[in-house]
Scaffold this motif. Structure first.
Motif, PDB file in Angstrom:
ATOM      1  N   PRO A 107       0.883  -1.269  -0.009  1.00  0.00           N
ATOM      2  CA  PRO A 107       0.007   0.026  -0.138  1.00  0.00           C
ATOM      3  C   PRO A 107       0.651   1.353  -0.113  1.00  0.00           C
ATOM      4  CG  PRO A 107      -0.077  -0.929   2.313  1.00  0.00           C
ATOM      5  CD  PRO A 107       0.810  -1.862   1.205  1.00  0.00           C
ATOM      6  N   VAL A 108       0.439   2.442  -0.475  1.00  0.00           N
ATOM      7  CA  VAL A 108       1.050   3.495  -0.645  1.00  0.00           C
ATOM      8  C   VAL A 108       0.501   4.939   0.270  1.00  0.00           C
ATOM      9  CG1 VAL A 108       1.837   5.306  -2.473  1.00  0.00           C
ATOM     10  CG2 VAL A 108       1.871   2.771  -3.041  1.00  0.00           C
ATOM     11  N   VAL A 109       1.447   5.605   0.732  1.00  0.00           N
ATOM     12  CA  VAL A 109       1.082   6.787   1.618  1.00  0.00           C
ATOM     13  C   VAL A 109       1.730   7.834   0.667  1.00  0.00           C
ATOM     14  CG1 VAL A 109       1.114   8.051   3.675  1.00  0.00           C
ATOM     15  CG2 VAL A 109       1.186   5.781   3.659  1.00  0.00           C
ATOM     16  N   HIS A 135      -7.905   5.556  -1.967  1.00  0.00           N
ATOM     17  CA  HIS A 135      -7.602   5.967  -0.566  1.00  0.00           C
ATOM     18  C   HIS A 135      -8.435   4.880   0.699  1.00  0.00           C
ATOM     19  CE1 HIS A 135      -6.924   8.680   2.819  1.00  0.00           C
ATOM     20  NE2 HIS A 135      -8.245   8.506   3.269  1.00  0.00           N
ATOM     21  N   ASP A 136      -7.677   4.449   1.342  1.00  0.00           N
ATOM     22  CA  ASP A 136      -8.277   3.343   2.593  1.00  0.00           C
ATOM     23  C   ASP A 136      -8.625   1.997   1.887  1.00  0.00           C
ATOM     24  OD1 ASP A 136      -8.252   4.841   4.747  1.00  0.00           O
ATOM     25  OD2 ASP A 136      -9.954   5.672   4.416  1.00  0.00           O
ATOM     26  N   VAL A 137      -8.136   1.905   0.462  1.00  0.00           N
ATOM     27  CA  VAL A 137      -8.158   0.661  -0.121  1.00  0.00           C
ATOM     28  C   VAL A 137      -6.792   0.005  -0.308  1.00  0.00           C
ATOM     29  CG1 VAL A 137      -9.331  -0.981  -2.010  1.00  0.00           C
ATOM     30  CG2 VAL A 137     -10.887   1.046  -0.963  1.00  0.00           C
ATOM     31  N   THR A 138      -6.278   0.938  -1.257  1.00  0.00           N
ATOM     32  CA  THR A 138      -4.820   0.317  -1.499  1.00  0.00           C
ATOM     33  C   THR A 138      -3.800   1.308  -1.107  1.00  0.00           C
ATOM     34  OG1 THR A 138      -5.076   1.758  -3.885  1.00  0.00           O
ATOM     35  CG2 THR A 138      -5.619  -0.706  -3.639  1.00  0.00           C
ATOM     36  N   GLY A 139      -4.087   2.182  -0.068  1.00  0.00           N
ATOM     37  CA  GLY A 139      -3.096   3.188   0.488  1.00  0.00           C
ATOM     38  C   GLY A 139      -3.960   4.401   1.099  1.00  0.00           C
ATOM     39  N   TRP A 140      -3.165   5.521   1.047  1.00  0.00           N
ATOM     40  CA  TRP A 140      -3.799   6.606   1.709  1.00  0.00           C
ATOM     41  C   TRP A 140      -3.210   7.944   0.776  1.00  0.00           C
ATOM     42  CZ3 TRP A 140      -1.907   2.594   4.243  1.00  0.00           C
ATOM     43  CH2 TRP A 140      -2.572   1.956   5.086  1.00  0.00           C
ATOM     44  N   LEU A 141      -4.089   8.733   0.646  1.00  0.00           N
ATOM     45  CA  LEU A 141      -3.768   9.985  -0.058  1.00  0.00           C
ATOM     46  C   LEU A 141      -4.310  11.550   0.664  1.00  0.00           C
ATOM     47  CD1 LEU A 141      -5.205   9.004  -3.500  1.00  0.00           C
ATOM     48  CD2 LEU A 141      -2.878   8.954  -2.728  1.00  0.00           C
ATOM     49  N   CYS A 142      -3.312  12.320   0.466  1.00  0.00           N
ATOM     50  CA  CYS A 142      -3.669  13.533   1.092  1.00  0.00           C
ATOM     51  C   CYS A 142      -3.616  14.660   0.243  1.00  0.00           C
ATOM     52  CB  CYS A 142      -2.870  13.806   2.460  1.00  0.00           C
ATOM     53  SG  CYS A 142      -1.393  14.437   2.371  1.00  0.00           S
ATOM     54  N   PRO A 147      -2.031   0.827  10.114  1.00  0.00           N
ATOM     55  CA  PRO A 147      -2.792  -0.140  10.705  1.00  0.00           C
ATOM     56  C   PRO A 147      -1.427  -1.324  10.947  1.00  0.00           C
ATOM     57  CG  PRO A 147      -3.158  -0.141   8.484  1.00  0.00           C
ATOM     58  CD  PRO A 147      -2.495   1.279   8.674  1.00  0.00           C
ATOM     59  N   GLY A 148      -1.836  -2.451  11.490  1.00  0.00           N
ATOM     60  CA  GLY A 148      -0.820  -3.641  11.727  1.00  0.00           C
ATOM     61  C   GLY A 148      -0.558  -3.965  10.126  1.00  0.00           C
ATOM     62  N   ASN A 149       0.548  -5.082  10.244  1.00  0.00           N
ATOM     63  CA  ASN A 149       0.804  -5.552   9.214  1.00  0.00           C
ATOM     64  C   ASN A 149      -0.178  -6.508   8.299  1.00  0.00           C
ATOM     65  OD1 ASN A 149       3.316  -4.466   9.581  1.00  0.00           O
ATOM     66  ND2 ASN A 149       4.660  -6.238   9.789  1.00  0.00           N
ATOM     67  N   ARG A 150      -1.094  -7.058   9.262  1.00  0.00           N
ATOM     68  CA  ARG A 150      -1.944  -7.950   8.535  1.00  0.00           C
ATOM     69  C   ARG A 150      -3.067  -7.073   7.563  1.00  0.00           C
ATOM     70  NH1 ARG A 150      -5.604 -12.083  12.315  1.00  0.00           N
ATOM     71  NH2 ARG A 150      -3.380 -12.570  12.666  1.00  0.00           N
ATOM     72  N   VAL A 151      -3.335  -6.050   8.171  1.00  0.00           N
ATOM     73  CA  VAL A 151      -3.987  -4.916   7.372  1.00  0.00           C
ATOM     74  C   VAL A 151      -3.326  -4.451   6.006  1.00  0.00           C
ATOM     75  CG1 VAL A 151      -5.442  -2.959   7.347  1.00  0.00           C
ATOM     76  CG2 VAL A 151      -5.566  -4.511   9.123  1.00  0.00           C
ATOM     77  N   LEU A 152      -2.120  -4.035   6.307  1.00  0.00           N
ATOM     78  CA  LEU A 152      -1.137  -3.692   5.284  1.00  0.00           C
ATOM     79  C   LEU A 152      -1.038  -4.634   4.061  1.00  0.00           C
ATOM     80  CD1 LEU A 152       1.646  -1.874   7.381  1.00  0.00           C
ATOM     81  CD2 LEU A 152      -0.007  -0.819   5.980  1.00  0.00           C
ATOM     82  N   HIS A 153      -0.808  -5.838   4.697  1.00  0.00           N
ATOM     83  CA  HIS A 153      -0.750  -6.887   3.641  1.00  0.00           C
ATOM     84  C   HIS A 153      -2.063  -7.207   2.722  1.00  0.00           C
ATOM     85  CE1 HIS A 153       2.861  -8.504   6.111  1.00  0.00           C
ATOM     86  NE2 HIS A 153       3.144  -7.497   5.527  1.00  0.00           N
ATOM     87  N   ARG A 154      -2.964  -7.142   3.328  1.00  0.00           N
ATOM     88  CA  ARG A 154      -4.294  -7.170   2.716  1.00  0.00           C
ATOM     89  C   ARG A 154      -4.584  -6.120   1.809  1.00  0.00           C
ATOM     90  NH1 ARG A 154      -7.601  -7.287   6.806  1.00  0.00           N
ATOM     91  NH2 ARG A 154      -8.650  -5.131   6.300  1.00  0.00           N
ATOM     92  N   GLN A 171      -2.031  -6.483  -0.925  1.00  0.00           N
ATOM     93  CA  GLN A 171      -2.539  -7.547  -2.263  1.00  0.00           C
ATOM     94  C   GLN A 171      -3.575  -6.923  -3.187  1.00  0.00           C
ATOM     95  OE1 GLN A 171      -1.597 -10.891  -2.800  1.00  0.00           O
ATOM     96  NE2 GLN A 171       0.040 -10.366  -1.591  1.00  0.00           N
ATOM     97  N   GLN A 172      -4.222  -6.034  -2.688  1.00  0.00           N
ATOM     98  CA  GLN A 172      -5.276  -5.350  -3.452  1.00  0.00           C
ATOM     99  C   GLN A 172      -4.673  -4.520  -4.385  1.00  0.00           C
ATOM    100  OE1 GLN A 172      -9.028  -5.901  -3.883  1.00  0.00           O
ATOM    101  NE2 GLN A 172      -8.252  -4.836  -5.739  1.00  0.00           N
ATOM    102  N   ALA A 173      -3.596  -3.501  -3.914  1.00  0.00           N
ATOM    103  CA  ALA A 173      -2.782  -2.893  -4.728  1.00  0.00           C
ATOM    104  C   ALA A 173      -2.214  -3.604  -5.734  1.00  0.00           C
ATOM    105  CB  ALA A 173      -1.826  -2.168  -4.037  1.00  0.00           C
ATOM    106  N   MET A 174      -1.612  -4.662  -5.535  1.00  0.00           N
ATOM    107  CA  MET A 174      -0.966  -5.435  -6.628  1.00  0.00           C
ATOM    108  C   MET A 174      -2.005  -6.086  -7.546  1.00  0.00           C
ATOM    109  SD  MET A 174       1.578  -8.944  -6.221  1.00  0.00           S
ATOM    110  CE  MET A 174       0.011 -10.031  -5.584  1.00  0.00           C
TER     111      MET A 174
END
Length: 428
Positions: A347-349, A362-369, A385-392, A395-398
């Motif tokens: 995921p990308v910030v 935003h909030d799906v494959t990363g965060w934008l401002c 968030p924790g790594n479990r959420v980051l990894h999920r 995977q969606q970003a990929m």
């Protein structure tokens, strides 16, 4: 040749690679509708394209690597390429142009890993005369590009250009603010003296219009090699080398270490996270550049890992072995690293513009401002968030970027070059 039917037969007899109607529809708009069958049978005319660039692999930057992929794609479509560039100590073995013209090189101040080409007008002019290109495509606006523009104009060869680096903004970060207006004036003059300018994003298109570029602008996007960049390249061995465990969040930055990239914002957020002590976190900074020494001395940076420049498998493993990609640059024409990170399962910030705006949800494959909201960007990095959420999310970003290859950008550039080449008869 004025007879479109005879011209079509000529091209058909020359065994060109694929059917392609764009050029003929533009040139022969007097063809009746019931002759669409003939147009369907037309074959793509090959172009002779002179590409002028002051950056080329093995230099590691988005412009060089993107141009390599675009050049390979054009050549695979049957076009012939003359590559005009500065000489290099190391060679790129991934592409062999049909012809090559090398000029003397000079290192760029504060960027020892990058160089510009001497404006060797006579050498460039002779190379163009020998190759007889249908179009000259100038990728960079430096001294070599300046010489090539004049050489092409003197021979009445149509010229297209590319805008890939906001040089007019770089000046602000090197205590050279007084150069902003002169550089902007030069870039405006340069691109307005070409038939067409290719830009990598709508944001860049708007920026050029704002400072007075009036020539036609065409978006030529970017692609990603999903075989090279993939979450499958995650390396537990590399994570151990970084000294992190499964529940450690690895924040990654990849790119040039230069003031305009604002990597200090990422380091500030990392230092604040370490001070809070609420979660395990490690910052890995991949790349090199004039700002490295300053960044390494920042408070909190002593616990970060600076790898230097990486490429190939090492770079792909670094991406895939992290957990989130942090990108604080506000001066991008595109931002290829965002695509590379997403393809690698991160995921990308980032700020909400250019590549991140196009690809990150935003909030799906990363965060934008919003651009300019530095404190908000830091907060996003500090509230991961924790790594479990980051990894999920990774995977969606990929998944989101799996179909973003180089075929479409090559077609976009090819159509732009056909459009420009109409001003010059095809060499058969």
């Amino acid at each position: 040749m004025t007879n479109p039917y005879a011209e079509a037969l000529l091209y058909k007899q020359q065994d060109f690679p694929e059917s392609y109607k764009f050029y003929f529809k533009q040139k022969n708009n007097n063809l009746p509708e019931d002759d669409s069958g003939l147009l369907e049978d037309l074959v793509r005319p090959r172009l002779r394209i002179a590409i002028v660039t002051e950056t080329w692999p093995p230099e590691i930057n988005g412009v060089a690597l993107s141009l390599l992929q675009l050049s390979k794609g054009l050549q695979q479509q049957g076009h012939k390429i003359l590559l005009i560039r500065p000489s290099q100590q190391r060679q790129c073995h991934d592409f062999q142009p049909n012809r090559e013209c090398l000029v003397n090189a000079q290192s760029i101040p504060k960027y020892p890993g990058m160089q510009f080409g001497w404006p060797q007008y006579l050498k460039v002019s002779q190379a163009l005369a020998d190759f007889s290109p249908n179009v000259v495509h100038i990728v960079t606006e430096g001294p070599l590009g300046f010489a090539a523009l004049h050489a092409a104009n003197s021979k009445k060869i149509p010229v297209s250009s590319g805008f890939h680096s906001p040089f007019q903004e770089f000046s602000r970060f090197f205590d050279l603010a007084f150069l902003v207006k002169p550089v902007q004036k030069y870039l405006r003059w340069f691109h307005n003296n070409t038939q067409l300018t290719c830009v990598p994003s709508k944001d860049t298109e708007r920026a050029l219009r704002e400072f007075g570029v009036t020539c036609p602008l065409v978006v030529v996007g970017r692609g990603i090699d999903v075989e090279r960049f993939s979450a499958k390249r995650r390396s537990e061995q590399l994570r151990k080398k970084w000294g992190v465990c499964d529940d450690t969040t690895v924040m990654l930055y990849v790119g040039r270490l230069s003031p305009e990239k604002e990597i200090n914002v990422v380091i500030d957020a990392y230092a604040a996270l370490k001070q809070q002590g609420q979660k395990k976190v490690k910052l890995v900074v991949v790349g090199d550049g004039p700002d490295r020494a300053r960044l390494e001395k920042m408070p909190g940076a002593e616990q970060a890992i600076f790898t230097g420049s990486l490429s190939g498998t090492q770079l792909a493993e670094a991406y895939a072995s992290a957990d989130v990609f942090a990108f604080a640059s506000q001066m991008e024409t595109f931002g290829n690293v965002v695509l590379e990170a997403m393809a690698s399962g991160l995921p990308v910030v980032a700020y909400d513009y250019t590549c991140a705006q196009q690809q990150v949800r935003h909030d799906v494959t990363g965060w934008l401002c919003p651009l300019g909201q530095v404190d908000q960007l830091k907060q996003l990095m500090m509230q991961l968030p924790g790594n479990r959420v980051l990894h999920r999310m990774g995977q969606q970003a990929m998944h989101d970027v799996q179909n973003i290859g180089w075929q479409h950008p090559v077609q976009q550039l090819e159509q732009a070059l056909y459009r420009v080449a109409q001003e010059n008869p095809l060499v058969t």
